[in-house]
Design an enzyme around this catalytic site. Structure first.
Site, PDB file in Angstrom:
ATOM      1  N   GLU A   1      10.886  -7.916  -3.092  1.00 47.59           N
ATOM      2  CA  GLU A   1      11.370  -6.616  -2.629  1.00 47.59           C
ATOM      3  C   GLU A   1      10.785  -6.447  -1.233  1.00 47.59           C
ATOM      4  O   GLU A   1       9.599  -6.165  -1.083  1.00 47.59           O
ATOM      5  CB  GLU A   1      10.858  -5.487  -3.531  1.00 47.59           C
ATOM      6  N   LEU A   2      11.634  -6.602  -0.227  1.00 43.01           N
ATOM      7  CA  LEU A   2      11.096  -6.645   1.143  1.00 43.01           C
ATOM      8  C   LEU A   2      11.505  -5.414   1.945  1.00 43.01           C
ATOM      9  O   LEU A   2      11.746  -4.357   1.390  1.00 43.01           O
ATOM     10  CB  LEU A   2      11.533  -7.949   1.815  1.00 43.01           C
TER      11      LEU A   2
ATOM     12  N   GLY B   1       6.738  -6.361  -0.190  1.00 48.42           N
ATOM     13  CA  GLY B   1       6.017  -6.364   1.080  1.00 48.42           C
ATOM     14  C   GLY B   1       6.927  -6.770   2.222  1.00 48.42           C
ATOM     15  O   GLY B   1       8.145  -6.581   2.162  1.00 48.42           O
ATOM     16  N   SER B   2       6.312  -7.341   3.231  1.00 45.02           N
ATOM     17  CA  SER B   2       7.036  -7.672   4.462  1.00 45.02           C
ATOM     18  C   SER B   2       7.844  -8.964   4.302  1.00 45.02           C
ATOM     19  O   SER B   2       7.592  -9.762   3.381  1.00 45.02           O
ATOM     20  CB  SER B   2       6.036  -7.837   5.588  1.00 45.02           C
TER      21      SER B   2
ATOM     22  N   TRP C   1       0.807  -1.226   0.000  1.00 40.65           N
ATOM     23  CA  TRP C   1       0.000   0.000   0.000  1.00 40.65           C
ATOM     24  C   TRP C   1       0.842   1.280   0.000  1.00 40.65           C
ATOM     25  O   TRP C   1       0.309   2.353  -0.228  1.00 40.65           O
ATOM     26  CB  TRP C   1      -0.879   0.006   1.259  1.00 40.65           C
ATOM     27  N   ASN C   2       2.142   1.195   0.292  1.00 40.91           N
ATOM     28  CA  ASN C   2       2.848   2.467   0.552  1.00 40.91           C
ATOM     29  C   ASN C   2       3.116   3.296  -0.707  1.00 40.91           C
ATOM     30  O   ASN C   2       3.198   4.520  -0.633  1.00 40.91           O
ATOM     31  CB  ASN C   2       4.121   2.248   1.381  1.00 40.91           C
TER      32      ASN C   2
ATOM     33  N   GLU D   1      12.986  -3.105  11.698  1.00 49.99           N
ATOM     34  CA  GLU D   1      12.608  -2.007  10.808  1.00 49.99           C
ATOM     35  C   GLU D   1      11.473  -1.226  11.482  1.00 49.99           C
ATOM     36  O   GLU D   1      10.493  -1.820  11.935  1.00 49.99           O
ATOM     37  CB  GLU D   1      12.106  -2.572   9.472  1.00 49.99           C
TER      38      GLU D   1
ATOM     39  N   LYS E   1      -2.610  -8.910  -6.953  1.00 50.98           N
ATOM     40  CA  LYS E   1      -3.359  -8.792  -5.706  1.00 50.98           C
ATOM     41  C   LYS E   1      -2.727  -7.616  -4.965  1.00 50.98           C
ATOM     42  O   LYS E   1      -1.556  -7.645  -4.588  1.00 50.98           O
ATOM     43  CB  LYS E   1      -3.189 -10.065  -4.864  1.00 50.98           C
ATOM     44  N   HIS E   2      -3.510  -6.569  -4.802  1.00 49.89           N
ATOM     45  CA  HIS E   2      -2.981  -5.389  -4.114  1.00 49.89           C
ATOM     46  C   HIS E   2      -3.311  -5.487  -2.620  1.00 49.89           C
ATOM     47  O   HIS E   2      -4.073  -6.352  -2.191  1.00 49.89           O
ATOM     48  CB  HIS E   2      -3.599  -4.129  -4.733  1.00 49.89           C
TER      49      HIS E   2
ATOM     50  N   CYS F   1      10.366   1.671   2.231  1.00 56.98           N
ATOM     51  CA  CYS F   1      11.310   0.581   2.497  1.00 56.98           C
ATOM     52  C   CYS F   1      12.745   1.103   2.470  1.00 56.98           C
ATOM     53  O   CYS F   1      13.588   0.625   3.220  1.00 56.98           O
ATOM     54  CB  CYS F   1      11.110  -0.532   1.492  1.00 56.98           C
TER      55      CYS F   1
HETATM   56  P1  NAP Z   1       2.598  -7.042   3.806  1.00 55.03           P
HETATM   57  O1  NAP Z   1       1.698  -7.297   4.932  1.00 55.03           O
HETATM   58  O2  NAP Z   1       3.591  -8.050   3.460  1.00 55.03           O
HETATM   59  O3  NAP Z   1       1.651  -6.720   2.558  1.00 55.03           O
HETATM   60  C1  NAP Z   1       2.174  -6.580   1.264  1.00 55.03           C
HETATM   61  C2  NAP Z   1       1.254  -7.305   0.295  1.00 55.03           C
HETATM   62  O4  NAP Z   1       1.339  -8.697   0.523  1.00 55.03           O
HETATM   63  C3  NAP Z   1      -0.231  -6.960   0.466  1.00 55.03           C
HETATM   64  O5  NAP Z   1      -0.848  -6.992  -0.775  1.00 55.03           O
HETATM   65  C4  NAP Z   1      -0.732  -8.081   1.344  1.00 55.03           C
HETATM   66  O6  NAP Z   1      -2.102  -8.271   1.266  1.00 55.03           O
HETATM   67  C5  NAP Z   1       0.021  -9.234   0.745  1.00 55.03           C
HETATM   68  N1  NAP Z   1       0.174 -10.392   1.588  1.00 55.03           N
HETATM   69  C6  NAP Z   1       0.549 -10.455   2.879  1.00 55.03           C
HETATM   70  N2  NAP Z   1       0.645 -11.730   3.285  1.00 55.03           N
HETATM   71  C7  NAP Z   1       0.315 -12.505   2.226  1.00 55.03           C
HETATM   72  C8  NAP Z   1       0.207 -13.903   2.012  1.00 55.03           C
HETATM   73  N3  NAP Z   1       0.475 -14.789   2.964  1.00 55.03           N
HETATM   74  N4  NAP Z   1      -0.172 -14.342   0.796  1.00 55.03           N
HETATM   75  C9  NAP Z   1      -0.448 -13.470  -0.195  1.00 55.03           C
HETATM   76  N5  NAP Z   1      -0.368 -12.138  -0.056  1.00 55.03           N
HETATM   77  C10 NAP Z   1       0.010 -11.656   1.137  1.00 55.03           C
HETATM   78  O7  NAP Z   1       3.416  -5.715   3.949  1.00 55.03           O
HETATM   79  P2  NAP Z   1       3.105  -4.436   4.780  1.00 55.03           P
HETATM   80  O8  NAP Z   1       3.628  -4.673   6.140  1.00 55.03           O
HETATM   81  O9  NAP Z   1       1.700  -4.009   4.617  1.00 55.03           O
HETATM   82  O10 NAP Z   1       4.002  -3.408   3.941  1.00 55.03           O
HETATM   83  C11 NAP Z   1       5.129  -2.853   4.375  1.00 55.03           C
HETATM   84  C12 NAP Z   1       6.344  -3.730   4.148  1.00 55.03           C
HETATM   85  O11 NAP Z   1       6.663  -3.783   2.772  1.00 55.03           O
HETATM   86  C13 NAP Z   1       7.563  -3.131   4.829  1.00 55.03           C
HETATM   87  O12 NAP Z   1       8.351  -4.117   5.411  1.00 55.03           O
HETATM   88  C14 NAP Z   1       8.309  -2.462   3.706  1.00 55.03           C
HETATM   89  O13 NAP Z   1       9.643  -2.228   3.938  1.00 55.03           O
HETATM   90  C15 NAP Z   1       8.019  -3.381   2.583  1.00 55.03           C
HETATM   91  N6  NAP Z   1       8.148  -2.661   1.325  1.00 55.03           N
HETATM   92  C16 NAP Z   1       9.218  -2.963   0.519  1.00 55.03           C
HETATM   93  C17 NAP Z   1       9.409  -2.284  -0.675  1.00 55.03           C
HETATM   94  C18 NAP Z   1      10.547  -2.628  -1.581  1.00 55.03           C
HETATM   95  O14 NAP Z   1      10.542  -2.227  -2.737  1.00 55.03           O
HETATM   96  N7  NAP Z   1      11.538  -3.370  -1.154  1.00 55.03           N
HETATM   97  C19 NAP Z   1       8.513  -1.300  -1.073  1.00 55.03           C
HETATM   98  C20 NAP Z   1       7.442  -1.028  -0.240  1.00 55.03           C
HETATM   99  C21 NAP Z   1       7.267  -1.728   0.954  1.00 55.03           C
HETATM  100  P3  NAP Z   1      -3.093  -7.762   2.429  1.00 55.03           P
HETATM  101  O15 NAP Z   1      -3.000  -6.277   2.459  1.00 55.03           O
HETATM  102  O16 NAP Z   1      -4.413  -8.244   1.953  1.00 55.03           O
HETATM  103  O17 NAP Z   1      -2.637  -8.389   3.699  1.00 55.03           O
END
Ligand code: NAP
Length: 469
Positions: free
Chosen positions: A228-229, A206-207, A130-131, A360, A154-155, A262
């Site tokens: 990309e975490l 994502g995470s 979402w960021n 983080e 899937k967003h 991130c």
């Molecule tokens: P997140 O919970 O991992 O969510 C990211 C995406 O993954 C969302 O669409 C989420 O869907 C989905 N998701 C989560 N668990 C899943 C699973 N088991 N199966 C399928 N899809 C799944 O991440 P967040 O905590 O919201 O976002 C922030 C993190 O992303 C931070 O750690 C940040 O550093 C990292 N990030 C990295 C970058 C990069 O380029 N390296 C850029 C931006 C953010 P739902 O929303 O439906 O849970």
């Protein structure tokens, strides 16, 4: 899995979306697969024209798209406008470089006339956060559209407005139905799509938690993946750094996008002689932050993306303090309300034994570390589970660049903000993930460089290879 917009400024639910059905998923995969087969053996030229139109549309509709982003996840409108502009640039970059990146690469081999032909691999599944809800989609879509990999995505469940808008905007300028399909689906359905044989790659931003789960699914099904975490990027201030240059950017290096980036600078690492000055400088920069309506031009710090994100961050900071960190700036009593605003804080004296040391912090929290000298600064920068990006300041460019090369990370910006541009590769090491997006490397992430070797007659096995083939 509920997809809904909860405006972070008001914390009110504005819209709830219906999930997509199994037949809609099947339809998306079927259309995507059909396009893949068509694109695989036809010219990419018409897609260049369409991608240029996408870029222009994003420029024409910057404010409209930026409004959707800000309502979805609360970032400042000016930052949302910037996100749309960079997304338009990414589309233009891949259109401009399409001929170069799609060029056949001939090379010499004893086997004959060899060439690598850039080919797509099939439908991709993208899971995005979402960021940067529009930019993240464009990073995957634009290169793969030229290459010929359709995608479904899937967003994040809290940015459905952006998710829906992105696919609709593409259709508006003639991107083929099935080339990029938004799916409001749950985690099990994501796994089913990864397992589908029409799908050949998975990109996740994502995470770490989500990354590990998705990578496991990809591995189980032998699908290519890129992750990309998270990051806990260092902002290294060497002994000879120009502090007045740092003063211009130190606040924004941490507070941009309300600190939810991130690659934002999370750990400020500074040698003893400049330590007190930097603590004061960051505190002062944070004290100037104006929290408010993200649509108001006077606001400099937006709310966090959700109440949950704020509460998680509050807990994390409180745990850091309980474990011995000093709250050098800020007032945690201001962060207890049921709104999404987080008043910035600076933490110092974070010992290695403090869990915060390796975590983080995804929000307006600056960690400052004091070190004896430049070598110790690099050692601390590398003492991290992450390695996404970094910033390093030095008064001597050569010295600074040499030290930058010693940091274990995806990339370092010397004497400047870290930033993203279409031509700069983006990717990390360690727990920050693997693979790249953007640049030519991003183009190759899901490419099959197909080898074609042509001869007029079969090679003579014995004389050519001594019998080995
Ligand atoms: P997140 O919970 O991992 O969510 C990211 C995406 O993954 C969302 O669409 C989420 O869907 C989905 N998701 C989560 N668990 C899943 C699973 N088991 N199966 C399928 N899809 C799944 O991440 P967040 O905590 O919201 O976002 C922030 C993190 O992303 C931070 O750690 C940040 O550093 C990292 N990030 C990295 C970058 C990069 O380029 N390296 C850029 C931006 C953010 P739902 O929303 O439906 O849970």
């Amino acid at each position: 899995m509920v997809y809904q917009i909860t405006n972070p400024y008001t914390n009110q639910v504005e819209k709830v979306y219906a999930n997509h059905s199994s037949s809609e998923i099947e339809n998306a995969l079927e259309k995507g697969d059909r396009l893949y087969r068509k694109w695989r053996n036809s010219s990419f030229e018409s897609r260049v024209t369409t991608l240029r139109a996408v870029s222009q549309l994003f420029l024409d509709k910057t404010d409209e798209i930026a409004t959707i982003i800000t309502r979805d996840m609360g970032k400042r409108f000016i930052e949302a406008q910037g996100e749309v502009l960079i997304s338009a640039e990414i589309a233009k970059y891949y259109a401009d470089h399409a001929a170069e990146f799609m060029a056949v690469r001939p090379f010499k081999s004893r086997m004959g006339d060899a060439q690598l032909v850039p080919k797509p691999i099939g439908v991709l599944m993208a899971v995005e956060p979402w960021n940067f809800p529009i930019y993240q989609l464009m990073r995957v879509f634009a290169p793969n559209y030229i290459l010929g990999n359709p995608m479904v995505y899937k967003h994040a469940s809290n940015t459905p407005g952006s998710a829906e808008a992105f696919a609709e905007l593409l259709l508006e300028v003639g991107v083929e139905a099935g080339a990029c399909t938004n799916l409001f689906i749950d985690y099990d359905q994501v796994n089913q799509i990864i397992a589908d044989k029409r799908v050949q790659g998975v990109a996740l931003t994502g995470s770490e938690r989500a990354g590990a789960l998705i990578a496991a699914e990809a591995g189980k099904n032998l699908k290519r993946s890129s992750l990309e975490l998270g990051g806990s990027d260092p902002f290294v201030i060497l002994h000879d750094a120009n502090l007045s240059e740092i003063e211009k950017i130190i606040g924004q290096a941490r507070l941009y996008n309300a600190g939810q980036v991130c690659t934002s600078s999370k750990r400020f690492i500074v040698t003893t002689e400049n330590y007190e000055t930097i603590v004061k400088m960051l505190s002062q920069a944070f004290s100037k932050a104006v929290m408010g309506d993200p649509f108001d031009g006077g606001t400099t710090l937006a709310p966090l993306s959700s109440l949950k994100a704020k509460k998680d961050l509050v807990k994390q900071v409180e745990a850091a303090i309980e474990n011995g960190a000093t709250l050098a700036y800020g007032d945690m009593s201001k962060n207890q309300g049921d709104d999404c605003f987080f008043s910035p804080v600076v933490l110092t004296d974070i010992a290695k034994s403090n869990p915060a040391y390796y975590q983080e912090f995804f929000g307006p929290v600056g960690q400052i570390y004091q070190v004896a000298d430049d070598d110790a600064a690099i050692e601390l920068a590398n003492d991290s589970n992450y390695g996404l990006s970094g910033v390093l300041f030095s008064g001597d460019l050569e010295h600074g660049t040499d030290f930058a090369k010693r940091i274990e990370t995806g990339g370092v910006f010397v004497n400047s903000y870290g930033g993203t541009l279409p031509e700069l590769p983006f990717g990390g090491v360690k727990r920050s993930g693997y693979g790249h997006e953007l640049s030519e490397l991003g183009f190759e992430a899901f490419m099959n460089p197909e080898l074609i070797v042509a001869r007029n007659t079969p090679i003579d096995l014995d004389s050519a290879f001594g019998g080995f083939l």
